[in-house]
Design a protein around this motif. Structure first.
Motif, PDB file in Angstrom:
ATOM      1  N   ALA A  93       0.218  14.680   0.123  1.00 57.73           N
ATOM      2  CA  ALA A  93       0.631  15.424  -1.073  1.00 57.73           C
ATOM      3  C   ALA A  93       2.096  15.821  -0.975  1.00 57.73           C
ATOM      4  CB  ALA A  93      -0.250  16.653  -1.254  1.00 57.73           C
ATOM      5  N   GLN A  94       2.527  16.260   0.208  1.00 61.36           N
ATOM      6  CA  GLN A  94       3.937  16.623   0.391  1.00 61.36           C
ATOM      7  C   GLN A  94       4.839  15.406   0.202  1.00 61.36           C
ATOM      8  OE1 GLN A  94       3.914  18.254   4.332  1.00 61.36           O
ATOM      9  NE2 GLN A  94       3.507  20.354   3.638  1.00 61.36           N
ATOM     10  N   THR A  95       4.427  14.300   0.783  1.00 56.23           N
ATOM     11  CA  THR A  95       5.221  13.072   0.663  1.00 56.23           C
ATOM     12  C   THR A  95       5.290  12.616  -0.789  1.00 56.23           C
ATOM     13  OG1 THR A  95       4.511  12.465   2.879  1.00 56.23           O
ATOM     14  CG2 THR A  95       5.462  10.728   1.525  1.00 56.23           C
ATOM     15  N   THR A  96       4.178  12.712  -1.506  1.00 50.53           N
ATOM     16  CA  THR A  96       4.165  12.339  -2.922  1.00 50.53           C
ATOM     17  C   THR A  96       5.083  13.245  -3.731  1.00 50.53           C
ATOM     18  OG1 THR A  96       1.900  11.551  -2.691  1.00 50.53           O
ATOM     19  CG2 THR A  96       2.673  12.003  -4.924  1.00 50.53           C
ATOM     20  N   MET A 111       0.849  -1.161   0.000  1.00 52.63           N
ATOM     21  CA  MET A 111       0.000   0.000   0.000  1.00 52.63           C
ATOM     22  C   MET A 111       0.901   1.233   0.000  1.00 52.63           C
ATOM     23  SD  MET A 111      -2.871   1.085   2.813  1.00 52.63           S
ATOM     24  CE  MET A 111      -4.005  -0.197   2.494  1.00 52.63           C
ATOM     25  N   ASN A 112       0.684   2.122  -0.963  1.00 53.52           N
ATOM     26  CA  ASN A 112       1.522   3.315  -1.017  1.00 53.52           C
ATOM     27  C   ASN A 112       0.913   4.449  -0.212  1.00 53.52           C
ATOM     28  OD1 ASN A 112      -0.422   4.627  -2.532  1.00 53.52           O
ATOM     29  ND2 ASN A 112       0.517   4.112  -4.489  1.00 53.52           N
ATOM     30  N   ILE A 113       1.568   5.577  -0.211  1.00 52.11           N
ATOM     31  CA  ILE A 113       1.175   6.699   0.643  1.00 52.11           C
ATOM     32  C   ILE A 113      -0.173   7.274   0.224  1.00 52.11           C
ATOM     33  CG2 ILE A 113       1.855   9.030   1.302  1.00 52.11           C
ATOM     34  CD1 ILE A 113       4.729   8.027   1.153  1.00 52.11           C
ATOM     35  N   ALA A 114      -0.410   7.366  -1.055  1.00 50.41           N
ATOM     36  CA  ALA A 114      -1.686   7.922  -1.525  1.00 50.41           C
ATOM     37  C   ALA A 114      -2.846   7.036  -1.089  1.00 50.41           C
ATOM     38  CB  ALA A 114      -1.656   8.086  -3.029  1.00 50.41           C
ATOM     39  N   GLU A 115      -2.656   5.736  -1.172  1.00 46.28           N
ATOM     40  CA  GLU A 115      -3.725   4.820  -0.749  1.00 46.28           C
ATOM     41  C   GLU A 115      -3.944   4.923   0.747  1.00 46.28           C
ATOM     42  OE1 GLU A 115      -2.191   1.137  -2.160  1.00 46.28           O
ATOM     43  OE2 GLU A 115      -3.071   1.361  -4.150  1.00 46.28           O
ATOM     44  N   THR A 116      -2.852   5.068   1.506  1.00 42.73           N
ATOM     45  CA  THR A 116      -2.968   5.223   2.956  1.00 42.73           C
ATOM     46  C   THR A 116      -3.733   6.507   3.282  1.00 42.73           C
ATOM     47  OG1 THR A 116      -0.862   4.096   3.230  1.00 42.73           O
ATOM     48  CG2 THR A 116      -1.662   5.345   5.106  1.00 42.73           C
TER      49      THR A 116
END
Length: 129
Positions: free
Chosen positions: A32-35, A1-6
């Motif tokens: 959004a910052q992490t992405t 699971m990636n950050i956007a899904e989390t």
């Protein structure tokens, strides 16, 4: 699971559990910052990979040019050595011919005039070089 899904999961859970709009907004901003940071890191990594793949190619091209230059210089050097050997042989032939002619002139009683002998020949007769 990636950050956007989390982030989406946290947002959905927050809505289901009764709101938490502040927490959802905060999680969305952080996601959004992490992405964005992950995309920047990926771009830097791709640039580094591109440099790593082009540097060996450039060095290989430089090596190929150097090898071609060495081959050309070796060939030219061989040609020059061949020409030098032919000139040395020709000079030796002229020297032997002139020696025979001088010997015949002396046997016939014809003295050599000082102007008959070139200065370079005189120097060679004196020094042997």
């Amino acid at each position: 699971m990636n950050i956007a899904e989390t982030a989406a999961l946290v947002g959905a859970a927050g809505s289901v559990l009764g709101g938490g709009g502040f927490f959802v907004a905060r999680a969305t901003v952080r996601a959004a910052q992490t992405t964005r940071l992950a995309n920047e890191a990926t771009a830097r990594a791709n640039e580094a990979i591109a440099r790593m793949t082009t540097e060996p190619q450039a060095k290989a091209q430089d090596l190929a040019v150097l090898q071609a230059t060495v081959r050309r210089v070796d060939e030219e050097n061989g040609q020059l050595r061949g020409r030098q050997a032919r000139f040395d042989a020709l000079l030796g032939g002229f020297s032997r011919t002139v020696n025979r002619l001088i010997y015949r002139m002396e046997r016939a009683g014809i003295p050599a005039e000082p102007d008959d002998i070139d200065e370079l020949v005189r120097e060679y007769m004196r020094t042997g070089a």
